[in-house]
Design an enzyme around this catalytic site. Structure first.
Site, mmCIF file in Angstrom:
data_model
loop_
_atom_site.group_PDB
_atom_site.id
_atom_site.type_symbol
_atom_site.label_atom_id
_atom_site.label_comp_id
_atom_site.label_asym_id
_atom_site.label_seq_id
_atom_site.Cartn_x
_atom_site.Cartn_y
_atom_site.Cartn_z
ATOM 1 N N ARG A 1 0.828 -1.211 0.000
ATOM 2 C CA ARG A 1 0.000 0.000 0.000
ATOM 3 C C ARG A 1 0.867 1.268 0.000
ATOM 4 O O ARG A 1 0.978 1.959 -1.001
ATOM 5 C CB ARG A 1 -0.959 -0.007 1.214
ATOM 6 C CG ARG A 1 -2.133 0.971 1.106
ATOM 7 C CD ARG A 1 -1.768 2.425 1.313
ATOM 8 N NE ARG A 1 -1.224 2.684 2.646
ATOM 9 C CZ ARG A 1 -0.786 3.881 3.024
ATOM 10 N NH1 ARG A 1 -0.842 4.919 2.195
ATOM 11 N NH2 ARG A 1 -0.263 4.050 4.226
ATOM 12 N N ASP A 2 1.519 1.550 1.104
ATOM 13 C CA ASP A 2 2.279 2.801 1.188
ATOM 14 C C ASP A 2 3.370 2.841 0.125
ATOM 15 O O ASP A 2 3.658 3.888 -0.457
ATOM 16 C CB ASP A 2 2.891 2.934 2.593
ATOM 17 C CG ASP A 2 3.265 4.367 2.941
ATOM 18 O OD1 ASP A 2 3.286 5.220 2.025
ATOM 19 O OD2 ASP A 2 3.551 4.640 4.110
ATOM 20 N N CYS B 1 8.191 8.870 -4.445
ATOM 21 C CA CYS B 1 7.566 9.113 -5.733
ATOM 22 C C CYS B 1 8.639 9.383 -6.777
ATOM 23 O O CYS B 1 9.481 10.247 -6.589
ATOM 24 C CB CYS B 1 6.636 10.313 -5.614
ATOM 25 S SG CYS B 1 5.873 10.760 -7.150
#
Ligand code: COA
Ligand code: ZN
Length: 305
Positions: A16-17, A241
């Protein structure tokens, strides 16, 4: 005087993270990664989030992921939700645990879920009211708990106050997120002190560090010295990111397990299998992950020449 716990429980948050901040990975590959992770001895996995696919495109298909994974006995599969709709979907997908999140800073909360902190706290009580009769535990997570990228320092007393609200709302465990890697060991100690002053039971506390500034393992050590036994970590260090220079993932699961085992702290996790999962994660995202275990290997692996 340190008092390390003898056992640490690691929640794997890479699916998820980690993956929410990577280029989109297909559902089948997410399922394969979760199934490999559940075979390592990890007892808690944050598998998905039920959020707006417009807000977080890589997390689309959460229900499909939950339906396709092998539900290994003894493993708790969790989902992060931002609102009641997400909680409904998570319960329908038979998650074992729901994570609700509120930022310690107003600006970050507004940007993340488009609500004020007070609005988020009200919504969390509604999520608990829905989850409890369904037998689903709710963890309250305070993000930007060690600093906010928009507002700077966050007072530990404010974080502790929000933690108190989360307990009052019915959360049974708490998580404190260093969302953008602003924590240092001194700040970890200051937050734990503030929680004790606010009479929050440290036994229900988990810590969530990102390694943006290289302090994640040091922060874990600061937590261990205070007896904290629950940590989030991300396989291979997935996350950060690719489009945001300097962002980085959580503390690396296999590096954390390697350190803990050498310190005599049990995790129940098989390090070799975990390293194989990190290799799998690296293939998924098609970039080199920041894992010491992938690059240097365990300290027990002797040089052959
Ligand atoms: N799951 C799926 N879709 C959802 C949803 C959920 N839990 N909640 C809302 N949506 C959809 C709505 O249906 C709407 O879709 P549409 O544009 O096709 O009509 C869209 O998302 C926006 O809904 P709205 O209620 O107007 O919310 P918003 O635009 O104010 O966004 C959140 C609020 C909370 C839904 C959104 O910001 C979000 O999902 N954030 C998650 C952030 C996150 O995961 N951060 C990382 C973890 S800390
Ligand atoms: Zn995080």
């Amino acid at each position: 005087m340190s008092r390390y716990p003898t056992t640490v429980s690691i929640r794997e948050v890479g699916p998820r993270d980690g993956l929410q901040n990577e280029a989109i990975v297909p559902v089948a590959a997410r399922v394969a990664l979760i199934d490999a992770l559940s075979g390592t001895g990890l007892a808690r996995i944050e598998a998905v989030s039920f959020v707006s696919p417009t807000a977080i495109p890589p997390m689309a298909g959460a229900a499909e992921v939950m339906a396709a994974i092998e539900r290994r006995p003894g493993v708790a599969y969790g989902a992060l939700v931002p609102n009641l709709r997400g909680a409904r979907d998570a319960i329908a997908a038979a998650v074992d645990e729901i994570e609700v999140v509120v930022s310690a800073s107003e600006t970050h909360n507004l940007r993340n879920v488009r609500q004020t902190v007070a609005e988020s706290l009200g919504g969390i009580a509604d999520v608990v009211a829905l989850a409890r009769p369904a037998g689903v535990a709710v963890e309250g997570i305070v993000s930007t708990a060690f600093g906010c990228p928009y507002e700077g320092d966050v007072a530990p007393e404010r974080v502790a106050q929000i933690a108190g609200h989360l307990i009052d709302a019915g959360c049974t465990t708490l998580g404190f997120g260093d969302t953008t890697g602003m924590a240092t060991p001194t700040r970890v100690e200051a937050l734990l002190d503030a929680l004790v002053t606010a009479r929050v039971d440290l036994g229900c506390v988990g810590l969530h560090f990102h390694d943006t500034r290289g302090t994640a393992l040091a922060n874990v050590l600061a937590g261990l010295e205070r007896g904290i036994a629950r940590y989030d970590a991300s396989i291979g260090g997935l996350g950060g990111c690719p489009y945001a220079p300097g962002a980085s993932g959580n503390v690396v699961t296999e590096d954390l397990v390697h350190m803990l085992h050498d310190m005599g702290i049990a995790t129940g996790v098989d390090l070799d299998r975990l390293i194989a999962c990190a290799e799998q994660a690296q293939r998924l995202v098609e970039r080199e992950l920041p894992s010491a275990m992938l690059h240097a290997g365990p300290r027990t692996r002797l040089a052959t020449r």
